[in-house]
Design a protein around this motif. Structure first.
Motif, PDB file in Angstrom:
ATOM      1  N   ARG A  10       0.820  -1.204   0.000  1.00 25.38           N
ATOM      2  CA  ARG A  10       0.000   0.000   0.000  1.00 25.38           C
ATOM      3  C   ARG A  10       0.853   1.253   0.000  1.00 25.38           C
ATOM      4  N   ALA A  11       1.906   1.237   0.777  1.00 26.11           N
ATOM      5  CA  ALA A  11       2.804   2.397   0.825  1.00 26.11           C
ATOM      6  C   ALA A  11       3.436   2.626  -0.547  1.00 26.11           C
ATOM      7  N   LEU A  12       3.886   1.527  -1.151  1.00 28.49           N
ATOM      8  CA  LEU A  12       4.491   1.643  -2.474  1.00 28.49           C
ATOM      9  C   LEU A  12       3.493   2.197  -3.493  1.00 28.49           C
ATOM     10  N   ALA A  13       2.232   1.749  -3.366  1.00 31.60           N
ATOM     11  CA  ALA A  13       1.199   2.225  -4.276  1.00 31.60           C
ATOM     12  C   ALA A  13       0.991   3.725  -4.118  1.00 31.60           C
ATOM     13  N   TRP A  14       0.984   4.184  -2.865  1.00 29.53           N
ATOM     14  CA  TRP A  14       0.863   5.622  -2.629  1.00 29.53           C
ATOM     15  C   TRP A  14       2.038   6.388  -3.218  1.00 29.53           C
TER      16      TRP A  14
ATOM     17  N   ILE B  91      -2.654   3.776 -13.092  1.00 22.93           N
ATOM     18  CA  ILE B  91      -3.062   4.841 -12.174  1.00 22.93           C
ATOM     19  C   ILE B  91      -4.504   4.650 -11.726  1.00 22.93           C
ATOM     20  N   ALA B  92      -5.366   4.279 -12.671  1.00 22.34           N
ATOM     21  CA  ALA B  92      -6.771   4.086 -12.313  1.00 22.34           C
ATOM     22  C   ALA B  92      -6.911   2.989 -11.269  1.00 22.34           C
ATOM     23  N   SER B  93      -6.172   1.879 -11.438  1.00 24.37           N
ATOM     24  CA  SER B  93      -6.353   0.815 -10.449  1.00 24.37           C
ATOM     25  C   SER B  93      -5.732   1.202  -9.108  1.00 24.37           C
ATOM     26  N   LEU B  94      -4.629   1.965  -9.135  1.00 24.34           N
ATOM     27  CA  LEU B  94      -4.086   2.453  -7.858  1.00 24.34           C
ATOM     28  C   LEU B  94      -5.130   3.299  -7.142  1.00 24.34           C
ATOM     29  N   MET B  95      -5.718   4.248  -7.886  1.00 24.76           N
ATOM     30  CA  MET B  95      -6.713   5.120  -7.272  1.00 24.76           C
ATOM     31  C   MET B  95      -7.903   4.323  -6.773  1.00 24.76           C
ATOM     32  N   HIS B  96      -8.317   3.375  -7.590  1.00 20.05           N
ATOM     33  CA  HIS B  96      -9.497   2.592  -7.255  1.00 20.05           C
ATOM     34  C   HIS B  96      -9.326   1.857  -5.932  1.00 20.05           C
ATOM     35  N   ARG B  97      -8.118   1.367  -5.679  1.00 20.58           N
ATOM     36  CA  ARG B  97      -7.877   0.601  -4.459  1.00 20.58           C
ATOM     37  C   ARG B  97      -7.446   1.478  -3.297  1.00 20.58           C
ATOM     38  N   LEU B  98      -7.100   2.760  -3.543  1.00 23.51           N
ATOM     39  CA  LEU B  98      -6.538   3.592  -2.479  1.00 23.51           C
ATOM     40  C   LEU B  98      -7.435   4.721  -2.016  1.00 23.51           C
ATOM     41  N   THR B  99      -8.118   5.411  -2.940  1.00 28.00           N
ATOM     42  CA  THR B  99      -8.742   6.672  -2.552  1.00 28.00           C
ATOM     43  C   THR B  99      -9.923   7.025  -3.434  1.00 28.00           C
ATOM     44  N   ALA B 172      -7.139   7.899 -17.411  1.00 27.72           N
ATOM     45  CA  ALA B 172      -7.209   7.173 -16.138  1.00 27.72           C
ATOM     46  C   ALA B 172      -8.550   7.416 -15.458  1.00 27.72           C
ATOM     47  N   LEU B 173      -9.048   8.656 -15.523  1.00 31.31           N
ATOM     48  CA  LEU B 173     -10.323   8.960 -14.868  1.00 31.31           C
ATOM     49  C   LEU B 173     -11.484   8.250 -15.556  1.00 31.31           C
ATOM     50  N   LEU B 174     -11.424   8.113 -16.879  1.00 31.36           N
ATOM     51  CA  LEU B 174     -12.466   7.363 -17.592  1.00 31.36           C
ATOM     52  C   LEU B 174     -12.459   5.901 -17.145  1.00 31.36           C
ATOM     53  N   LEU B 175     -11.261   5.318 -17.053  1.00 33.46           N
ATOM     54  CA  LEU B 175     -11.164   3.920 -16.628  1.00 33.46           C
ATOM     55  C   LEU B 175     -11.597   3.773 -15.173  1.00 33.46           C
ATOM     56  N   TYR B 176     -11.207   4.745 -14.366  1.00 25.97           N
ATOM     57  CA  TYR B 176     -11.575   4.740 -12.955  1.00 25.97           C
ATOM     58  C   TYR B 176     -13.091   4.761 -12.805  1.00 25.97           C
ATOM     59  N   ALA B 177     -13.767   5.613 -13.617  1.00 27.74           N
ATOM     60  CA  ALA B 177     -15.231   5.664 -13.572  1.00 27.74           C
ATOM     61  C   ALA B 177     -15.819   4.288 -13.896  1.00 27.74           C
ATOM     62  N   GLY B 178     -15.192   3.586 -14.833  1.00 31.41           N
ATOM     63  CA  GLY B 178     -15.637   2.236 -15.157  1.00 31.41           C
ATOM     64  C   GLY B 178     -15.428   1.279 -13.999  1.00 31.41           C
ATOM     65  N   GLY B 194      -8.400 -14.629   0.650  1.00 29.78           N
ATOM     66  CA  GLY B 194      -6.949 -14.528   0.708  1.00 29.78           C
ATOM     67  C   GLY B 194      -6.290 -14.131  -0.594  1.00 29.78           C
ATOM     68  N   ALA B 195      -7.057 -13.573  -1.534  1.00 22.95           N
ATOM     69  CA  ALA B 195      -6.456 -13.171  -2.803  1.00 22.95           C
ATOM     70  C   ALA B 195      -5.658 -11.883  -2.623  1.00 22.95           C
ATOM     71  N   GLY B 196      -4.510 -11.783  -3.273  1.00 24.15           N
ATOM     72  CA  GLY B 196      -3.693 -10.567  -3.219  1.00 24.15           C
ATOM     73  C   GLY B 196      -4.208  -9.542  -4.226  1.00 24.15           C
ATOM     74  N   GLU B 197      -3.619  -8.325  -4.146  1.00 23.31           N
ATOM     75  CA  GLU B 197      -4.067  -7.245  -5.023  1.00 23.31           C
ATOM     76  C   GLU B 197      -3.881  -7.589  -6.497  1.00 23.31           C
ATOM     77  N   TRP B 198      -2.748  -8.165  -6.815  1.00 27.19           N
ATOM     78  CA  TRP B 198      -2.441  -8.467  -8.212  1.00 27.19           C
ATOM     79  C   TRP B 198      -3.439  -9.469  -8.784  1.00 27.19           C
ATOM     80  N   ARG B 199      -3.745 -10.463  -7.945  1.00 32.89           N
ATOM     81  CA  ARG B 199      -4.702 -11.484  -8.352  1.00 32.89           C
ATOM     82  C   ARG B 199      -6.089 -10.882  -8.542  1.00 32.89           C
ATOM     83  N   MET B 200      -6.489  -9.973  -7.631  1.00 31.99           N
ATOM     84  CA  MET B 200      -7.789  -9.318  -7.761  1.00 31.99           C
ATOM     85  C   MET B 200      -7.832  -8.478  -9.032  1.00 31.99           C
ATOM     86  N   PHE B 201      -6.724  -7.819  -9.335  1.00 32.23           N
ATOM     87  CA  PHE B 201      -6.671  -7.004 -10.550  1.00 32.23           C
ATOM     88  C   PHE B 201      -6.886  -7.877 -11.785  1.00 32.23           C
TER      89      PHE B 201
END
Lengths: 294, 293
Positions: A10-14, B91-99, B172-178, B194-201
């Motif tokens: 998560r930190a790396l992602a930020w 970027i869209a997937s980072l945003m989607h999972r973070l904020t 990125a914002l268009l993809l994020y909206a999707g 127990g799936a990791g982020e990469w697997r969920m992506f």
């Protein structure tokens, strides 16, 4: 253990996201920073986030507020420039197109969505087919048309092709009107309203969101317009900011462009959209949800 | 619907439609027909167009410069769309999972609001061979300065990079909206399993985003094919013809050499490619709507 790696990830992602924001914003910072630097310092003062001797002279000379001699002394080429006038032209150009086009396209969109008349779907299909015609294709004949009409170097000639409609705006607003609930309108019909009454008193007030969305999008595109105003608005009196920036660059000597002046002018071209973003940022961001996926 | 006589709004309807239909006829329909006619004539804007049949097309298909401009445009589209889509997806997937921050989204949108001319100027300054920030940076790392706009191999990647910078946030914002339309509980469930982020992506985001992603890809390709402003400001088609894209080719034929008929023929070729892409886009729009409904 898994918890820790998760947090590390998560930190790396930020960090990655922050890096991207810095890359997005930094060029604008450097533009403003250069605009505030005296032309004489350009060789020596090019490290550091702030200029050593900040000045506003570059802004006042591109806004045409200084005498020619002063402008030349501050690094200008001596050619006449007046970005105050160009900014005004751009604002007039954008407002005219955004307001008139949105209104007319709303009327048409409403008719296509709600009124009943023979040939409706056929006419709509023909208008929407124009979505497939790229601008370059109509650009050459439109240029000749505007020339034949004697509208070269006039605001009327510049706004003409997009003032009345774009196929996209008609399409977008029709889609919205289709989703409006019908019962309100039916109540209004029983109250004795005709199509105009319903449109003005009910449909338009209910569609503020989409109207603002399409108006804002149109404003942004009009602000960025370059090729058409370059061809039609050649005269200094109706030059837009984008065209003026191109002319300014050409007037500037190739060996050593007037970077501080150019960056001051560039900053002026960003300022209005920055204001738009600050006040309408939420709307603009939401407009992408509308236009992008639906 | 109702049992009373069917409504007929035809008199009101034509008034509602009048401005749009006039605009359509004068600035879309008429010029489109005229464009086809010009492509079959010899016309310099000073003479009356004289019919020459398919001569313009024959000349065009034998014109090395035309094919070069097509090739250069294709190279640009590959560079620009490839880098832009990958970055935007990241970027869209980072945003989607973070904020869900609106301020962050608005900041990403900033370059999209700025005229391409300004962006071209800005990067000409940042990438200037002698004084530009980037070359100063390279210098501090002990590297030689790069002529980003003047070197034949660098010019096109530079222009593509600039536009990637300008449009990645928007994409990125268009993809994020999707991505926001993907139900949240899928991620929660996967997380419990127990799936990791990469697997969920790979298993959730990517497959469910596919219709939106395809649509965004086609829309940005249509835009990318029409690159003009950045090149008109920075390289003017050079060095040699390394950035002579099709739009610039048409522009020069029409407004520098006044070969209107020839330019119209080239514009029709481009219009065919773009029309095909738009037709695909409209089909996808229909498909994606029924998917989400």
């Amino acid at each position: 253990m898994t918890r820790r790696t998760f947090h590390l990830g998560r930190a790396l992602a930020w960090v990655a996201l922050a890096a991207f924001i810095v890359v997005t914003v930094f060029p604008f910072w450097w533009m403003i920073r250069t605009a505030l630097t005296p032309a004489a310092d350009i060789y020596t003062d090019n490290a550091g986030l702030l200029p050593d001797h900040p000045t506003l002279i570059n802004f006042s000379r591109v806004l045409g507020l200084t005498s020619e001699a002063e402008a030349r002394a501050a690094g200008g080429s001596g050619a006449h420039i007046n970005f105050a006038g160009y900014l005004w032209n751009s604002i007039v150009y954008c407002s005219l197109i955004a307001i008139v086009q949105t209104l007319f396209c709303a009327m048409a969109g409403y008719a296509f969505a709600r009124l009943r008349f023979p040939g409706r779907d056929l006419v709509f299909g023909i208008v929407i087919a124009a979505l497939m015609v790229p601008p370059i294709f109509t650009l050459l004949p439109n240029f000749i048309l505007v020339k034949d009409l004697g509208l070269m170097s006039t605001m009327a000639g510049m706004v003409a092709p997009t003032l009345l409609m774009t196929p996209f705006a008609v399409f977008f607003l029709r889609q919205f009107f289709l989703s409006l609930p019908r019962d309100v309108e039916e109540a209004a019909i029983l109250d004795g309203n005709g199509p105009w009454g319903i449109f003005w008193r009910i449909a338009l007030p209910m569609s503020r969101g989409p109207l603002i969305t399409i108006g804002l999008t149109t404003t942004v595109w009009a602000w960025k317009d370059f090729l058409w105003p370059l061809l039609v608005g050649r005269d200094e009196s109706n030059r837009l900011v984008t065209v003026a920036l191109g002319v300014f660059l050409q007037q500037s000597p190739n060996t050593q462009p007037d970077w501080t002046g150019l960056m001051a002018a560039s900053t002026l071209s960003v300022l209005p959209v920055l204001v738009l973003l600050i006040f309408m940022g939420k709307r603009l961001v939401q407009s992408l949800n509308f236009t992008g996926s639906k | 619907m109702s049992a009373t006589k069917p409504r007929d709004d035809r008199r009101a309807a034509w008034w509602f439609l009048a401005p749009v239909l006039v605009g359509f006829a004068v600035f879309y329909g008429y010029p489109a027909a005229r464009g086809v006619w010009y492509s079959l004539t010899d016309y310099t804007m000073l003479n009356t167009p004289s019919y020459v049949g398919t001569e313009n097309y024959a000349k065009l298909f034998a014109d090395q410069k035309f094919w070069n401009s097509m090739l250069v445009t294709a190279w640009y589209v590959v560079l620009n769309i490839g880098s832009q889509t990958l970055l935007a997806l990241g970027i869209a997937s980072l945003m989607h999972r973070l904020t869900r921050s609106v301020v962050l989204r608005a900041t990403l949108l900033l370059p999209w609001l700025v005229p391409n001319v300004t962006i071209g100027l800005l990067w000409m300054w940042l990438l200037d061979t002698n004084l530009g920030f980037v070359n100063q940076l390279l210098h501090t790392f002990g590297m030689d300065p790069i002529g980003f706009f003047t070197d034949e191999t660098w010019a096109m990647p530079t222009v593509a990079g600039i536009n990637t910078w300008a449009y990645t946030g928007y994409t990125a914002l268009l993809l994020y909206a999707g991505m926001l339309q993907i139900p949240q509980y899928l991620y929660e469930g996967a997380s419990i399993d127990g799936a990791g982020e990469w697997r969920m992506f790979r298993r959730i985001t990517l497959p469910l985003l596919r219709p939106v992603l395809a649509l965004v890809l086609v829309v940005s390709m249509i835009g990318s094919f029409q690159i003009f402003d950045t090149i008109a400001v920075t390289t003017k088609g050079g060095p040699v013809a390394a950035t002579q894209v099709i739009y610039y080719f048409i522009y020069q034929q029409a407004f520098k050499y006044f070969h209107m008929g020839y330019a119209a023929a080239a514009a029709i070729c481009l219009a065919l490619i773009l029309g095909l892409l738009t037709a695909i886009q409209m089909r996808m729009l229909r498909a994606s709507r029924s998917d989400l409904a």
